[in-house]
Design a protein around this motif. Structure first.
Motif, PDB file in Angstrom:
ATOM      1  N   GLN A  74       0.388  -1.294   0.037  1.00 55.52           N
ATOM      2  CA  GLN A  74       0.420   0.476  -0.042  1.00 55.52           C
ATOM      3  C   GLN A  74       0.465   1.109   0.031  1.00 55.52           C
ATOM      4  O   GLN A  74       1.923   1.718   1.087  1.00 55.52           O
ATOM      5  N   LEU A  75       0.473   2.253  -0.578  1.00 53.50           N
ATOM      6  CA  LEU A  75       1.179   3.123  -0.857  1.00 53.50           C
ATOM      7  C   LEU A  75       0.911   4.618  -0.665  1.00 53.50           C
ATOM      8  O   LEU A  75      -0.802   4.543  -0.637  1.00 53.50           O
ATOM      9  N   ASP A  76       1.076   5.140   0.006  1.00 56.33           N
ATOM     10  CA  ASP A  76       0.634   6.287   0.052  1.00 56.33           C
ATOM     11  C   ASP A  76       0.583   7.781  -0.412  1.00 56.33           C
ATOM     12  O   ASP A  76       1.371   7.234  -1.819  1.00 56.33           O
ATOM     13  N   LEU A  77      -0.045   8.679  -0.784  1.00 57.03           N
ATOM     14  CA  LEU A  77      -0.666   9.322  -1.388  1.00 57.03           C
ATOM     15  C   LEU A  77       0.801  10.341  -2.364  1.00 57.03           C
ATOM     16  O   LEU A  77       1.598  10.782  -1.304  1.00 57.03           O
ATOM     17  N   MET A  78       1.073  10.466  -3.365  1.00 56.80           N
ATOM     18  CA  MET A  78       2.285  10.695  -4.037  1.00 56.80           C
ATOM     19  C   MET A  78       1.826  11.008  -5.628  1.00 56.80           C
ATOM     20  O   MET A  78       0.968  10.717  -6.274  1.00 56.80           O
ATOM     21  N   SER A  79       3.480  11.878  -5.883  1.00 60.18           N
ATOM     22  CA  SER A  79       2.762  12.111  -7.514  1.00 60.18           C
ATOM     23  C   SER A  79       2.918  10.918  -8.572  1.00 60.18           C
ATOM     24  O   SER A  79       3.858   9.640  -8.220  1.00 60.18           O
ATOM     25  N   LYS A  80       2.481  10.841  -9.013  1.00 65.30           N
ATOM     26  CA  LYS A  80       1.931  10.099 -10.458  1.00 65.30           C
ATOM     27  C   LYS A  80       3.619   9.538 -11.303  1.00 65.30           C
ATOM     28  O   LYS A  80       3.968   8.677 -11.525  1.00 65.30           O
ATOM     29  N   ALA A  81       4.218  10.647 -10.907  1.00 67.06           N
ATOM     30  CA  ALA A  81       5.967  10.717 -11.800  1.00 67.06           C
ATOM     31  C   ALA A  81       6.310   9.776 -10.579  1.00 67.06           C
ATOM     32  O   ALA A  81       7.775   8.559 -11.503  1.00 67.06           O
ATOM     33  N   GLU A  82       6.460  10.070  -9.362  1.00 67.45           N
ATOM     34  CA  GLU A  82       7.035   8.847  -8.528  1.00 67.45           C
ATOM     35  C   GLU A  82       6.782   7.286  -8.258  1.00 67.45           C
ATOM     36  O   GLU A  82       7.310   6.457  -8.983  1.00 67.45           O
ATOM     37  N   LEU A  83       5.325   7.335  -9.078  1.00 71.70           N
ATOM     38  CA  LEU A  83       4.138   6.039  -8.404  1.00 71.70           C
ATOM     39  C   LEU A  83       4.930   5.325  -9.864  1.00 71.70           C
ATOM     40  O   LEU A  83       5.761   4.810  -9.716  1.00 71.70           O
ATOM     41  N   ALA A  84       5.232   5.604 -10.411  1.00 73.59           N
ATOM     42  CA  ALA A  84       5.681   5.459 -12.014  1.00 73.59           C
ATOM     43  C   ALA A  84       6.838   4.655 -11.703  1.00 73.59           C
ATOM     44  O   ALA A  84       7.376   3.442 -11.802  1.00 73.59           O
ATOM     45  N   ARG A  85       7.685   5.470 -10.751  1.00 70.73           N
ATOM     46  CA  ARG A  85       9.174   5.075 -10.502  1.00 70.73           C
ATOM     47  C   ARG A  85       9.004   3.198  -9.542  1.00 70.73           C
ATOM     48  O   ARG A  85      10.163   2.938  -9.566  1.00 70.73           O
ATOM     49  N   ARG A  86       8.520   3.939  -8.998  1.00 66.75           N
ATOM     50  CA  ARG A  86       7.802   2.600  -7.701  1.00 66.75           C
ATOM     51  C   ARG A  86       7.020   1.348  -8.318  1.00 66.75           C
ATOM     52  O   ARG A  86       7.780   0.311  -8.677  1.00 66.75           O
ATOM     53  N   ILE A  87       6.010   1.282  -9.927  1.00 61.78           N
ATOM     54  CA  ILE A  87       5.719   0.320 -10.603  1.00 61.78           C
ATOM     55  C   ILE A  87       7.128  -0.228 -11.324  1.00 61.78           C
ATOM     56  O   ILE A  87       7.396  -1.656 -11.166  1.00 61.78           O
ATOM     57  N   PHE A  88       8.465   0.455 -12.124  1.00 57.78           N
ATOM     58  CA  PHE A  88       9.032  -0.044 -12.684  1.00 57.78           C
ATOM     59  C   PHE A  88      10.736  -0.431 -11.788  1.00 57.78           C
ATOM     60  O   PHE A  88      10.897  -1.719 -12.016  1.00 57.78           O
ATOM     61  N   ASP A  89      10.553  -0.195 -10.655  1.00 55.62           N
ATOM     62  CA  ASP A  89      11.041  -0.484  -9.368  1.00 55.62           C
ATOM     63  C   ASP A  89      10.619  -2.328  -9.615  1.00 55.62           C
ATOM     64  O   ASP A  89      11.762  -3.451  -9.901  1.00 55.62           O
ATOM     65  N   LYS A  90       9.422  -2.169  -9.491  1.00 50.87           N
ATOM     66  CA  LYS A  90       9.566  -3.911  -8.917  1.00 50.87           C
ATOM     67  C   LYS A  90       8.705  -4.049 -10.158  1.00 50.87           C
ATOM     68  O   LYS A  90       9.499  -5.421 -10.430  1.00 50.87           O
ATOM     69  N   VAL A  91       9.307  -3.843 -11.791  1.00 51.20           N
ATOM     70  CA  VAL A  91       9.101  -4.728 -13.135  1.00 51.20           C
ATOM     71  C   VAL A  91      10.149  -5.505 -13.062  1.00 51.20           C
ATOM     72  O   VAL A  91      10.879  -6.124 -13.416  1.00 51.20           O
ATOM     73  N   ILE A  92      11.476  -4.486 -12.516  1.00 51.89           N
ATOM     74  CA  ILE A  92      12.856  -4.413 -12.738  1.00 51.89           C
ATOM     75  C   ILE A  92      13.395  -6.063 -12.046  1.00 51.89           C
ATOM     76  O   ILE A  92      14.426  -6.408 -12.579  1.00 51.89           O
ATOM     77  N   GLU A  93      12.327  -5.941 -10.507  1.00 46.00           N
ATOM     78  CA  GLU A  93      12.546  -6.858  -9.728  1.00 46.00           C
ATOM     79  C   GLU A  93      12.480  -8.660 -10.726  1.00 46.00           C
ATOM     80  O   GLU A  93      13.254  -9.209 -11.003  1.00 46.00           O
TER      81      GLU A  93
END
Length: 404
Positions: free
Chosen positions: A379-398
Motif C-alpha cells: 500500500q502506497l501513500d499519496l504521491m505524484s504519478k511520476a514517483e508512482l511510475a518509479r515505484r512500479i518500474f522498480d517492481k518490474v525490474i525485480e
C-alpha cells in the motif's frame, strides 16, 4: 560522507527571486562539499535577497546574473552552461520562473539556459500558499512534471508572508535526495522494449458524439517518461489527451478500444514489458450512425455491446512478457484487484480507489495498492504519478531480474 553520484558532476543551481533564496546557500555549500562542481545562476530579483558574492564564495565559481555577463574564471563559456550541465536544479522556483519555463519564455539568462538544456531538471517550488494552489500554477507544475521534471513538493508551515500552508521551500536534505536519485539512476532498463497504453478510449455514436471516460492519460505518460529515463525503448499507444508526448517515445495514436487492441497486438510479440494504464471502455455502441443523430425525441436508447478485454487477451498470449494492469475501483478494491490479476494472468496489478481525495482521474497524484501474482501487496501513500511510475518500474525490474 561523500555521495559517489555527486562527485565531479556539474550541477547548475538556478535561484529565482523569493525569500527562500537564502536556503539555496546551504544547498550550494552541501553540493560543493559532496564533490560537485556548482554553477549558480541568479535572476535579477534573486540578487535582492542574496548577493552574488555569497554564492561565488560558496561555489568557488563566478556567478552569472545578467545575460551579457562574462565570468572570468570558469573554464567553460557561459553560453555552454546548458550543454555542459549534468543536472539543473531550480531552488527556489517561484511562480514566475515556473510559468516562464512552461510557456517557453526566455527573457533572462536563467530562463534562456533552462530552455537550452537537455540535462535532468529538479524543481523545488516556493511561494505563498494561495499562489501555489492557484489553478494556473498547478497546471504549470503539472505540465513540467509531464515533460520529465522532478518536482520536490514544498512543505507545509508558516510562510514569510505571515500565512501558514503549503508553499515553504523543501528542506535542503529533500532537495539533495532528489538530486542524488536522479544522478544515481542507472539505465536498468536499457535494451528492454516497453509498451505503455494511456488515456481513455472513445467509442463513436455518430460522426459527432462518442462515449468515453474520465481518464486524463497522466499516469500512462508518467510511466512512459520513467521508462525512457531508465533507458528503455518505449512505445506509447495513446488516445488524444492534450498532454505533451514524452520526447523519445514511439507514439501510436488511437481512439477506440478496437484500434487500441490492434495496435497493442501488432507489437506484443516484440516487447518485453506491457503496462496497460489506459482506461478502455467496457462497451461500445452496437451501431455507429453514419450521419449525426438529430434531437427528435425526449429519449434516446443506445444498444451497447461489450468491447474485447485487451488485458485478458494479452494474459492468454504472453510467454516471456511482464504484464502490468491497472484497476480503478470505487469499492472492494482488494477483492476486485486480485480477481483481475489472477483471471487475466498478470504479473502486477496497480489498484486505486478513485473516490479518495488525490487519487481520482485527472489528478497529478495517486494513492494505490500494488499486488503481485504471489498475492503480496504494498500500500502506497499519496504521491505524484511520476514517483508512482518509479515505484512500479522498480517492481518490474525485480521481476525481470528474478528471471535471469
Amino acid at each position: 560522507m561523500m555521495k559517489q553520484s555527486l562527485q565531479d558532476k556539474l550541477i547548475v543551481v538556478g535561484v529565482s527571486g523569493g525569500i527562500a533564496a537564502y536556503k539555496a546557500c546551504e544547498l550550494v555549500s552541501r553540493l560543493v562539499k559532496a564533490g560537485s562542481r556548482v554553477q549558480v545562476i541568479l535572476t535579477e530579483s534573486a540578487t535582492k535577497f542574496v548577493g552574488p558574492l555569497t554564492f561565488q564564495t560558496l561555489s568557488q565559481q563566478p556567478v552569472i546574473v545578467d545575460m551579457f555577463d562574462e565570468p572570468k574564471q570558469w573554464n567553460v563559456a557561459h553560453v555552454s552552461v546548458a550543454e555542459a550541465a549534468d543536472l539543473f536544479v531550480l531552488a527556489p522556483a517561484t511562480a514566475n520562473i515556473i510559468g516562464k519555463l512552461r510557456s517557453g519564455i526566455a527573457d533572462d539568462f536563467l530562463s534562456t539556459t533552462l530552455l537550452a538544456t537537455k540535462a535532468p531538471l529538479v524543481i523545488a517550488p516556493a511561494m505563498n500558499v494561495n499562489m501555489y494552489s492557484h489553478p494556473a500554477v498547478e497546471e504549470n507544475i503539472g505540465v513540467l512534471r509531464q515533460r520529465g521534471a522532478i518536482i520536490v513538493e514544498p512543505e507545509v508551515g508558516r510562510l514569510a508572508c505571515g500565512t501558514s500552508g503549503k508553499g515553504r521551500l523543501a528542506e535542503v536534505e529533500r532537495i539533495l535526495a532528489a538530486i542524488e536519485e536522479v544522478l544515481s539512476a542507472s539505465k536498468d532498463m536499457a535494451g528492454q522494449r516497453v509498451l505503455i497504453t494511456a488515456g481513455g478510449t472513445r467509442e463513436a455514436i455518430d460522426p459527432v458524439r462518442y462515449i468515453t471516460n474520465r481518464s486524463s492519460g497522466k499516469m500512462g505518460y508518467a510511466l512512459a517518461q520513467e521508462a525512457l529515463r531508465r533507458g528503455a525503448q518505449v512505445t506509447l499507444v495513446t488516445t488524444p489527451t492534450g498532454l505533451d508526448l514524452p520526447a523519445g517515445v514511439e507514439a501510436v495514436m488511437v481512439e477506440s478500444a478496437e484500434e487500441m487492441r490492434q495496435a497493442v497486438l501488432e507489437r506484443f510479440e516484440r516487447v518485453d514489458v506491457v503496462v496497460k494504464a489506459a482506461a478502455v471502455a467496457d462497451y461500445r455502441p452496437l451501431m455507429q450512425q453514419e450521419q449525426k443523430l438529430k434531437k427528435k425525441t425526449d429519449h434516446l436508447l443506445l444498444e451497447l455491446v461489450k468491447n474485447p478485454d485487451i488485458l485478458a487477451e494479452l494474459g492468454q498470449k504472453k510467454n516471456r512478457q511482464v504484464l502490468v494492469g491497472f484497476a480503478a475501483e470505487t469499492n472492494d478494491l482488494e477483492t476486485y484487484a486480485l480477481d483481475k490479476l489472477r483471471r487475466k494472468n498478470l504479473d502486477l496489478m496497480v489498484a486505486n480507489d478513485v473516490t479518495q481525495p488525490g487519487a481520482g482521474f485527472g489528478k497529478d497524484t495517486n494513492i494505490v495498492t500494488i499486488f503481485n501474482r504471489q498475492g503480496e501487496k504494498e500500500q502506497l501513500d499519496l504521491m505524484s504519478k511520476a514517483e508512482l511510475a518509479r515505484r512500479i518500474f522498480d517492481k518490474v525490474i525485480e521481476i525481470l531480474s528474478a528471471r535471469v
